[in-house]
Design a protein around this motif. Structure first.
Motif, PDB file in Angstrom:
ATOM      1  N   TYR A 171       2.570  -1.280   4.556  1.00  0.00           N
ATOM      2  CA  TYR A 171       2.007   0.056   4.438  1.00  0.00           C
ATOM      3  C   TYR A 171       3.170   1.034   4.398  1.00  0.00           C
ATOM      4  CZ  TYR A 171      -2.420  -1.945   6.180  1.00  0.00           C
ATOM      5  OH  TYR A 171      -3.560  -2.685   6.354  1.00  0.00           O
ATOM      6  N   GLY A 197      -7.402   8.339  -1.072  1.00  0.00           N
ATOM      7  CA  GLY A 197      -8.158   9.088  -0.071  1.00  0.00           C
ATOM      8  C   GLY A 197      -9.347   9.705  -0.797  1.00  0.00           C
ATOM      9  N   VAL A 206       3.940   4.353   4.585  1.00  0.00           N
ATOM     10  CA  VAL A 206       3.250   5.581   4.997  1.00  0.00           C
ATOM     11  C   VAL A 206       4.125   6.336   6.006  1.00  0.00           C
ATOM     12  CG1 VAL A 206       1.109   6.520   5.993  1.00  0.00           C
ATOM     13  CG2 VAL A 206       1.025   4.357   4.737  1.00  0.00           C
ATOM     14  N   SER A 263      -0.770   6.188  -2.378  1.00  0.00           N
ATOM     15  CA  SER A 263      -2.070   6.470  -1.764  1.00  0.00           C
ATOM     16  C   SER A 263      -2.435   7.949  -1.667  1.00  0.00           C
ATOM     17  CB  SER A 263      -2.133   5.814  -0.378  1.00  0.00           C
ATOM     18  OG  SER A 263      -1.975   4.415  -0.532  1.00  0.00           O
ATOM     19  N   ILE A 264      -2.635   8.533  -2.817  1.00  0.00           N
ATOM     20  CA  ILE A 264      -2.915   9.970  -2.894  1.00  0.00           C
ATOM     21  C   ILE A 264      -4.351  10.289  -2.516  1.00  0.00           C
ATOM     22  CG2 ILE A 264      -1.171  10.464  -4.632  1.00  0.00           C
ATOM     23  CD1 ILE A 264      -4.294  10.430  -6.197  1.00  0.00           C
ATOM     24  N   ASN A 265      -4.612  11.575  -2.333  1.00  0.00           N
ATOM     25  CA  ASN A 265      -5.946  12.008  -1.955  1.00  0.00           C
ATOM     26  C   ASN A 265      -6.614  12.713  -3.130  1.00  0.00           C
ATOM     27  OD1 ASN A 265      -5.513  11.103   0.736  1.00  0.00           O
ATOM     28  ND2 ASN A 265      -4.198  12.902   1.024  1.00  0.00           N
ATOM     29  N   ASP A 293       0.889  -1.158   0.000  1.00  0.00           N
ATOM     30  CA  ASP A 293       0.000   0.000   0.000  1.00  0.00           C
ATOM     31  C   ASP A 293       0.928   1.209   0.000  1.00  0.00           C
ATOM     32  OD1 ASP A 293      -1.398   2.236   1.198  1.00  0.00           O
ATOM     33  OD2 ASP A 293      -2.848   0.873   2.132  1.00  0.00           O
ATOM     34  N   ARG A 301      -8.167  -7.349   1.933  1.00  0.00           N
ATOM     35  CA  ARG A 301      -6.932  -7.752   1.254  1.00  0.00           C
ATOM     36  C   ARG A 301      -6.525  -9.175   1.623  1.00  0.00           C
ATOM     37  NH1 ARG A 301      -3.907  -2.005   2.473  1.00  0.00           N
ATOM     38  NH2 ARG A 301      -5.149  -0.766   1.018  1.00  0.00           N
ATOM     39  N   GLN A 316       1.896   8.666  10.920  1.00  0.00           N
ATOM     40  CA  GLN A 316       0.738   7.787  11.093  1.00  0.00           C
ATOM     41  C   GLN A 316       1.067   6.521  11.896  1.00  0.00           C
ATOM     42  OE1 GLN A 316      -1.991   7.331   7.788  1.00  0.00           O
ATOM     43  NE2 GLN A 316      -1.255   9.213   6.824  1.00  0.00           N
ATOM     44  N   TYR A 330     -11.419   6.999   9.049  1.00  0.00           N
ATOM     45  CA  TYR A 330     -10.219   6.503   8.364  1.00  0.00           C
ATOM     46  C   TYR A 330      -9.835   5.120   8.896  1.00  0.00           C
ATOM     47  CZ  TYR A 330      -5.245   6.927   6.794  1.00  0.00           C
ATOM     48  OH  TYR A 330      -4.003   6.759   6.230  1.00  0.00           O
ATOM     49  N   ASP A 385      -9.624   1.403   7.164  1.00  0.00           N
ATOM     50  CA  ASP A 385      -8.385   0.629   7.121  1.00  0.00           C
ATOM     51  C   ASP A 385      -8.571  -0.782   7.675  1.00  0.00           C
ATOM     52  OD1 ASP A 385      -6.069   1.390   5.801  1.00  0.00           O
ATOM     53  OD2 ASP A 385      -5.670   3.014   7.212  1.00  0.00           O
ATOM     54  N   HIS A 410      -1.681   5.485  14.316  1.00  0.00           N
ATOM     55  CA  HIS A 410      -2.826   4.946  13.579  1.00  0.00           C
ATOM     56  C   HIS A 410      -2.609   3.457  13.265  1.00  0.00           C
ATOM     57  CE1 HIS A 410      -5.880   4.430  10.454  1.00  0.00           C
ATOM     58  NE2 HIS A 410      -4.922   4.041   9.628  1.00  0.00           N
ATOM     59  N   PHE A 411      -1.432   3.126  12.722  1.00  0.00           N
ATOM     60  CA  PHE A 411      -1.206   1.724  12.345  1.00  0.00           C
ATOM     61  C   PHE A 411      -1.048   0.822  13.568  1.00  0.00           C
ATOM     62  CE2 PHE A 411      -0.340   3.772   8.265  1.00  0.00           C
ATOM     63  CZ  PHE A 411      -1.218   3.032   7.490  1.00  0.00           C
ATOM     64  N   HIS A 446       4.527  13.243  -0.946  1.00  0.00           N
ATOM     65  CA  HIS A 446       4.208  11.889  -1.407  1.00  0.00           C
ATOM     66  C   HIS A 446       5.383  11.231  -2.105  1.00  0.00           C
ATOM     67  CE1 HIS A 446      -0.007  13.569  -1.329  1.00  0.00           C
ATOM     68  NE2 HIS A 446      -0.138  12.474  -0.611  1.00  0.00           N
ATOM     69  N   HIS A 498      -4.214   3.210  -2.155  1.00  0.00           N
ATOM     70  CA  HIS A 498      -5.376   3.327  -1.248  1.00  0.00           C
ATOM     71  C   HIS A 498      -5.841   4.783  -1.288  1.00  0.00           C
ATOM     72  CE1 HIS A 498      -7.741   2.024   2.297  1.00  0.00           C
ATOM     73  NE2 HIS A 498      -7.392   3.157   2.883  1.00  0.00           N
TER      74      HIS A 498
HETATM   75  N1  ARG Z   1      -4.128   8.956   1.847  1.00  0.00           N
HETATM   76  C1  ARG Z   1      -3.351   8.908   3.046  1.00  0.00           C
HETATM   77  C2  ARG Z   1      -2.513  10.180   3.187  1.00  0.00           C
HETATM   78  O1  ARG Z   1      -2.253  10.866   2.213  1.00  0.00           O
HETATM   79  C3  ARG Z   1      -2.411   7.742   3.095  1.00  0.00           C
HETATM   80  C4  ARG Z   1      -3.087   6.395   3.087  1.00  0.00           C
HETATM   81  C5  ARG Z   1      -2.156   5.312   3.510  1.00  0.00           C
HETATM   82  N2  ARG Z   1      -2.735   4.012   3.453  1.00  0.00           N
HETATM   83  C6  ARG Z   1      -3.618   3.518   4.302  1.00  0.00           C
HETATM   84  N3  ARG Z   1      -4.073   2.308   4.110  1.00  0.00           N
HETATM   85  N4  ARG Z   1      -4.019   4.194   5.349  1.00  0.00           N
HETATM   86  O2  ARG Z   1      -2.124  10.492   4.300  1.00  0.00           O
END
Ligand code: ARG
Length: 564
Positions: free
Chosen positions: A328, A159, A330, A120-122, A117, A317, A334, A306, A310, A337-338, A131, A157
């Motif tokens: 991940y 956003g 990232v 993972s853009i928004n 993963d 998955r 975060q 969020y 996840d 979060h994970f 990014h 993934h």
């Molecule tokens: N879109 C999120 C960001 O820009 C990152 C996502 C990462 N992946 C996930 N499964 N949470 O911060």
């Protein structure tokens, strides 16, 4: 590799131990005077009830002849082994030339799946310099795992869920028009978003209307969905240009919205397993026992978060890909979060959560402020790449005016320079990106590695080929040649280690090592020697170096032009 096994086997036969375990103990001495492989005798001290230096002194002469080894010497508590340079050069080069682009790869991953993963853009937000790391590191890891025989699944993934899309639609309906957004893309969408916030400060009712629009997306209202999908298509088309520049493709763009109808079963399961607690109207998983704040699953208005998405994504998955590993890639911001997500999955009894890894990384910032003023405070990755390409093109026009297809080469080098800034460092380090450093052809940079590759290609092109059947490997025992052979031989271990630690930079460093050894070899030796066997040996070594640099660059995400 092979000489290590030979050494381990011989020692094992002498002391009655397990050869595979002994092989693990073998070390690379800190400098070439101490040989190529060392065996630390203190590992045997306990079972043999002898001091390590005594073991070394008595064991070394008892080992006899070992295939591929020319000299064995005890030194303190170590036994040092000196590889026979000629046979080492032969086995190394034969392997590289036989395996070609597969060199450094293996089939350890065969039958196993790794999901990654990354990027993972928004939607409706800029694909910015922040990014770069997730995109470059994720892509490199994907290529590395492919090289090791794993089946990989690259997942963006997206956003693409949340109340902000209600605001976006309302702003568009109030102040936007199709043409402006179509033309201006993400920048135009951002302007609408900024305007919404300005106006909502004066008129709070806008927030209610925005919420109503988001509700309409949730309820699949055709108009809302159409505008939302259109925002998405525009964003994806725009980021697609950046992915094309980087040579990146995704197997899946299943983003947050994809899990909209997959969260209820997860919520039900949490409830059944008595993990869900109501707190001020919100539903949470209490993690205080694990010294973490609660994981928020449903807001008091019933909206998912969020984290909820996840959880659904991880479970989806596992069910879909049956992964052996889920990475991940990232930013470290975060981490909590994970940790929470992984803990909740564990509490749900998903034992496969042990295969989920948060591959985190530090921040990227720019020393050169000029780029950041072009579009407000955000630095678009596409602009950074294009600026690098432009700068490179200027350099090429000045230094190599006769080069064919300058634009393609400028793209390969310019993009490579930016990507290298990320993959040449350990992930966790914060990176300050500087143009001067990135585009320097002499430092330990991407362009330097690409330049060395092009130099190898040029040597081989001018030579017009060589005869593999007529190679005098003993011509490669001088210091510079044997150092290059060694650097090339170490590449496969660098690839495995990079995968194990999720650190592409280990490969980048190995590539730079091959490059600097090649350049030393190139200055020390006349490649086009009159003696055919010598000439062929040096050309074969050049060919092997070319191959390793190209493969290594590919694995960390860079192209390798043949002419520069
Ligand atoms: N879109 C999120 C960001 O820009 C990152 C996502 C990462 N992946 C996930 N499964 N949470 O911060």
């Amino acid at each position: 590799m092979d000489i290590k096994q030979n050494i381990a086997k011989t020692i094992a036969a002498n002391v009655g131990a397990d050869a595979a375990e002994l092989c693990e103990w073998l070390e690379t001495p800190p400098n070439p005077d101490m040989g190529d492989v060392a065996f630390p005798c203190f590992k045997l001290a306990k079972t043999m009830r002898k001091a390590p230096n005594m073991i070394a002194a008595s064991l070394a002469p008892a080992l006899g002849e070992i295939d591929g080894i020319s000299r064995i010497e005890p030194m303190g508590g170590y036994i040092n082994f000196f590889a026979d340079k000629t046979s080492f050069a032969r086995t190394t080069l034969e392997r590289v030339l036989d395996e070609g682009a597969r060199y450094g790869g293996s089939d350890v991953g065969s039958g196993k799946t790794v999901c990654l993963d990354y990027s993972s853009i928004n939607i409706a937000k800029p694909f910015h310099i922040g990014h770069l790391s997730t995109t470059a590191i994720g892509n490199a890891l994907r290529r590395i795992y492919d090289h090791l025989g794993y089946k990989t699944v690259s997942i963006n993934h997206l956003g693409d869920w949340g109340t902000q899309f209600g605001k976006m639609i309302l702003a568009y309906k109030l102040w936007g028009d199709k043409e402006t957004v179509e033309k201006g893309g993400v920048r135009a969408m951002m302007q609408l978003y900024v305007r919404f916030h300005d106006e909502a400060e004066k008129d709070d009712s806008l927030n209610d209307r925005a919420r109503a629009w988001f509700k309409r997306i949730e309820q699949h209202d055709p108009e809302a969905v159409e505008i939302f999908e259109w925002f998405k298509a525009i964003t994806l088309k725009e980021v697609g240009k950046t992915y094309d520049l980087l040579g990146i493709k995704f197997d899946s763009y299943a983003g947050e919205s994809f899990y909209e109808d997959k969260m209820q079963p997860v919520i039900d399961e949490l409830r059944e397993k008595h993990l869900l607690k109501v707190d001020n109207g919100a539903s949470i998983v209490d993690l205080s026992e694990y010294s973490m704040p609660p994981c928020l699953i449903l807001r008091s208005d019933g909206a998912t978060l969020y984290a909820t998405r996840d959880l659904a994504a991880a479970i989806y998955r596992k069910n879909t890909y049956d992964f052996d590993k889920l990475l991940y890639v990232v930013a470290y911001q975060q981490s909590l979060h994970f940790k929470q997500i992984f803990k909740v999955l564990e509490l749900m009894g998903k034992d496969w959560v042990k295969d989920c890894v948060h591959v985190s990384f530090g921040m990227v910032s720019l020393t050169d402020g000029t780029l950041s003023t072009r579009h407000g405070r955000v630095v678009f990755l596409e602009d950074v790449l294009n600026a690098a390409i432009e700068k490179t093109l200027d350099v090429i026009k000045e230094k190599s005016p006769d080069l064919e297809d300058k634009e393609t080469v400028a793209r390969q080098i310019g993009v490579g320079a930016v990507v290298w800034g990320v993959v040449y460092n350990g992930r966790i380090k914060d990176i300050v990106f500087s143009w001067d450093k990135a585009l320097n052809f002499d430092g330990e940079t991407g362009p330097y590695a690409q330049y060395t590759h092009a130099r190898c290609c040029s040597v081989l092109r001018k030579a017009g080929g060589y005869d593999r059947a007529k190679i005098d490997y003993s011509a490669l025992s001088d210091e510079a040649s044997s150092a290059l052979v060694k650097a090339i031989a170490e590449f496969p271990a660098a690839v495995s280690e990079a995968a194990e630690k999720y650190e592409p930079y280990i490969i980048s460093r190995s590539v730079i090592n091959v490059c600097s050894c090649f350049n030393k070899f190139y200055y020390d030796n006349r490649i086009m020697d009159e003696n055919e066997g010598v000439r062929n040996a040096r050309l074969a070594l050049t060919d092997a170096a070319r191959n390793v640099i190209k493969t290594g660059l590919y694995l960390v995400g860079l192209e390798a032009p043949e002419k520069m």
